[in-house]
Each structure stands twice: as C-alpha cells, then as structure tokens.
Write a protein that holds these residues in place. Sequence first.
Motif, PDB file in Angstrom:
ATOM      1  N   GLN A   1      -1.346 -27.874 -62.242  1.00 57.31           N
ATOM      2  CA  GLN A   1      -1.218 -28.165 -60.812  1.00 57.31           C
ATOM      3  C   GLN A   1       0.219 -28.547 -60.507  1.00 57.31           C
ATOM      4  N   VAL A   2       0.674 -28.165 -59.316  1.00 54.98           N
ATOM      5  CA  VAL A   2       2.029 -28.467 -58.873  1.00 54.98           C
ATOM      6  C   VAL A   2       1.949 -29.295 -57.601  1.00 54.98           C
ATOM      7  N   GLN A   3       2.741 -30.327 -57.531  1.00 53.57           N
ATOM      8  CA  GLN A   3       2.777 -31.179 -56.343  1.00 53.57           C
ATOM      9  C   GLN A   3       4.149 -31.070 -55.683  1.00 53.57           C
ATOM     10  N   LEU A   4       4.138 -31.044 -54.360  1.00 54.75           N
ATOM     11  CA  LEU A   4       5.361 -31.053 -53.566  1.00 54.75           C
ATOM     12  C   LEU A   4       5.319 -32.277 -52.658  1.00 54.75           C
ATOM     13  N   VAL A   5       6.355 -33.079 -52.717  1.00 52.78           N
ATOM     14  CA  VAL A   5       6.437 -34.281 -51.887  1.00 52.78           C
ATOM     15  C   VAL A   5       7.666 -34.173 -50.992  1.00 52.78           C
ATOM     16  N   GLU A   6       7.406 -34.146 -49.685  1.00 55.77           N
ATOM     17  CA  GLU A   6       8.472 -34.017 -48.686  1.00 55.77           C
ATOM     18  C   GLU A   6       8.839 -35.390 -48.137  1.00 55.77           C
ATOM     19  N   SER A   7      10.070 -35.517 -47.702  1.00 57.75           N
ATOM     20  CA  SER A   7      10.526 -36.745 -47.054  1.00 57.75           C
ATOM     21  C   SER A   7      11.691 -36.416 -46.133  1.00 57.75           C
ATOM     22  N   GLY A   8      11.973 -37.355 -45.220  1.00 60.71           N
ATOM     23  CA  GLY A   8      13.152 -37.221 -44.374  1.00 60.71           C
ATOM     24  C   GLY A   8      12.871 -36.873 -42.929  1.00 60.71           C
ATOM     25  N   GLY A   9      11.627 -36.615 -42.580  1.00 62.23           N
ATOM     26  CA  GLY A   9      11.323 -36.298 -41.190  1.00 62.23           C
ATOM     27  C   GLY A   9      11.425 -37.525 -40.309  1.00 62.23           C
ATOM     28  N   GLY A  10      11.306 -37.312 -38.999  1.00 63.02           N
ATOM     29  CA  GLY A  10      11.361 -38.428 -38.071  1.00 63.02           C
ATOM     30  C   GLY A  10      11.750 -37.990 -36.681  1.00 63.02           C
ATOM     31  N   LEU A  11      12.131 -38.968 -35.868  1.00 61.56           N
ATOM     32  CA  LEU A  11      12.527 -38.740 -34.479  1.00 61.56           C
ATOM     33  C   LEU A  11      14.054 -38.759 -34.388  1.00 61.56           C
ATOM     34  N   VAL A  12      14.603 -37.771 -33.722  1.00 63.36           N
ATOM     35  CA  VAL A  12      16.052 -37.687 -33.566  1.00 63.36           C
ATOM     36  C   VAL A  12      16.362 -37.164 -32.169  1.00 63.36           C
ATOM     37  N   GLN A  13      17.487 -37.583 -31.639  1.00 64.16           N
ATOM     38  CA  GLN A  13      17.896 -37.112 -30.318  1.00 64.16           C
ATOM     39  C   GLN A  13      18.503 -35.705 -30.407  1.00 64.16           C
ATOM     40  N   PRO A  14      18.433 -34.959 -29.313  1.00 63.15           N
ATOM     41  CA  PRO A  14      19.086 -33.633 -29.302  1.00 63.15           C
ATOM     42  C   PRO A  14      20.554 -33.744 -29.691  1.00 63.15           C
ATOM     43  N   GLY A  15      20.995 -32.799 -30.530  1.00 62.96           N
ATOM     44  CA  GLY A  15      22.351 -32.822 -31.041  1.00 62.96           C
ATOM     45  C   GLY A  15      22.510 -33.597 -32.331  1.00 62.96           C
ATOM     46  N   GLY A  16      21.480 -34.314 -32.725  1.00 63.57           N
ATOM     47  CA  GLY A  16      21.534 -35.117 -33.931  1.00 63.57           C
ATOM     48  C   GLY A  16      21.252 -34.315 -35.195  1.00 63.57           C
ATOM     49  N   SER A  17      21.183 -35.036 -36.310  1.00 56.65           N
ATOM     50  CA  SER A  17      20.987 -34.412 -37.614  1.00 56.65           C
ATOM     51  C   SER A  17      19.893 -35.128 -38.397  1.00 56.65           C
ATOM     52  N   LEU A  18      19.257 -34.377 -39.267  1.00 55.65           N
ATOM     53  CA  LEU A  18      18.293 -34.915 -40.224  1.00 55.65           C
ATOM     54  C   LEU A  18      18.426 -34.137 -41.518  1.00 55.65           C
ATOM     55  N   ARG A  19      18.052 -34.787 -42.616  1.00 55.90           N
ATOM     56  CA  ARG A  19      18.029 -34.120 -43.918  1.00 55.90           C
ATOM     57  C   ARG A  19      16.656 -34.277 -44.531  1.00 55.90           C
ATOM     58  N   LEU A  20      16.000 -33.155 -44.773  1.00 52.11           N
ATOM     59  CA  LEU A  20      14.695 -33.157 -45.433  1.00 52.11           C
ATOM     60  C   LEU A  20      14.874 -32.933 -46.927  1.00 52.11           C
ATOM     61  N   SER A  21      13.983 -33.544 -47.691  1.00 52.86           N
ATOM     62  CA  SER A  21      13.975 -33.356 -49.144  1.00 52.86           C
ATOM     63  C   SER A  21      12.565 -33.000 -49.586  1.00 52.86           C
ATOM     64  N   CYS A  22      12.472 -32.253 -50.674  1.00 52.58           N
ATOM     65  CA  CYS A  22      11.175 -31.884 -51.233  1.00 52.58           C
ATOM     66  C   CYS A  22      11.313 -31.819 -52.746  1.00 52.58           C
ATOM     67  N   VAL A  23      10.479 -32.573 -53.430  1.00 56.01           N
ATOM     68  CA  VAL A  23      10.513 -32.622 -54.893  1.00 56.01           C
ATOM     69  C   VAL A  23       9.262 -31.964 -55.451  1.00 56.01           C
ATOM     70  N   ALA A  24       9.469 -31.064 -56.400  1.00 54.98           N
ATOM     71  CA  ALA A  24       8.350 -30.398 -57.073  1.00 54.98           C
ATOM     72  C   ALA A  24       8.108 -31.047 -58.428  1.00 54.98           C
ATOM     73  N   SER A  25       6.833 -31.286 -58.727  1.00 52.37           N
ATOM     74  CA  SER A  25       6.479 -31.846 -60.023  1.00 52.37           C
ATOM     75  C   SER A  25       5.191 -31.211 -60.506  1.00 52.37           C
ATOM     76  N   GLY A  26       4.945 -31.326 -61.815  1.00 53.51           N
ATOM     77  CA  GLY A  26       3.734 -30.758 -62.382  1.00 53.51           C
ATOM     78  C   GLY A  26       4.043 -29.831 -63.539  1.00 53.51           C
ATOM     79  N   ARG A  27       3.077 -28.990 -63.870  1.00 54.23           N
ATOM     80  CA  ARG A  27       3.209 -28.109 -65.032  1.00 54.23           C
ATOM     81  C   ARG A  27       3.605 -26.707 -64.578  1.00 54.23           C
ATOM     82  N   PHE A  28       4.850 -26.364 -64.790  1.00 51.70           N
ATOM     83  CA  PHE A  28       5.322 -25.012 -64.516  1.00 51.70           C
ATOM     84  C   PHE A  28       6.504 -24.728 -65.428  1.00 51.70           C
ATOM     85  N   SER A  29       6.725 -23.460 -65.719  1.00 56.38           N
ATOM     86  CA  SER A  29       7.791 -23.088 -66.634  1.00 56.38           C
ATOM     87  C   SER A  29       9.099 -22.804 -65.908  1.00 56.38           C
ATOM     88  N   ARG A  30       8.990 -22.416 -64.633  1.00 60.50           N
ATOM     89  CA  ARG A  30      10.212 -22.119 -63.883  1.00 60.50           C
ATOM     90  C   ARG A  30       9.889 -22.169 -62.393  1.00 60.50           C
TER      91      ARG A  30
END
Length: 119
Positions: A1-30
């Motif tokens: 099984q593979v898990q993906l955990v996202e973070s970094g979302g939220g509320l931002v004003q127009p013209g602003g910036s955000l950075r999302l992250s996603c980490v993969a974990s579990g059993r995979f070869s590549r």
Amino acid sequence: QVQLVESGGGLVQPGGSLRLSCVASGRFSRINYMGWYWQAPGKERELVATITSDGSTQYGDSVKGRFTISRDNAKNTVYLQMNSLKPGDTAVYYCNTNVGVFGLNQLYWGQGTQVTVSS
C-alpha cells in the motif's frame, strides 16, 4: 500500500502565494511520476502539473507561468509553488503518484487539500 499525505493548503488573498507538499510512503520500488490535480465544486478533476523521475514537467494551460512543480526524490516528496493566485484557482488539490510495485505500475491519490483564494 502507498500513502500520500498533502499539506500546505489554506486561505490566501488574490495575488498571493501558497506552497503545497505531498509525501509518498509505503512499499514501492520506484516512483514514475508525481503530480497535482484540482477539482472545483461541480467540475471534473483536472491536471495542474506533473513531474517525472527525471524532472520532466507538464502543466495545465491555466497555471502555466504561475505555478511550479518540483520534487525531492530522496524524500519522495513533490511540491507545488503557486504564485499570483486567482479566485479561479479555488479548488481541492489532489496529489497523485504512479509507482512501481512488484513489477506493476499503480496509481494512488491523496485525500486532497483545500485551497481558497478570496479577499
């Protein structure tokens, strides 16, 4: 099984910036590729950006020049830097990955993270 955990979302004003992250974990070869898709209320899920293991990228037309996808292979992590955000970017952002598991390629999705662009 593979898990993906996202973070970094939220509320931002127009013209602003955000950075999302996603980490993969579990059993995979590549990891073949990782990417981001978005889904606004009442609309289908659409491509935001993807990045392959060798760094090749693809972007949806509406985000070209504003969003940048990158990855840290050592950390099995993909990032989405979002600049010059617009109200139309409001959506749930989903991380996905295509990985090799026992010789087969499999696709996995994260739970999604809400991004709201509003004044």
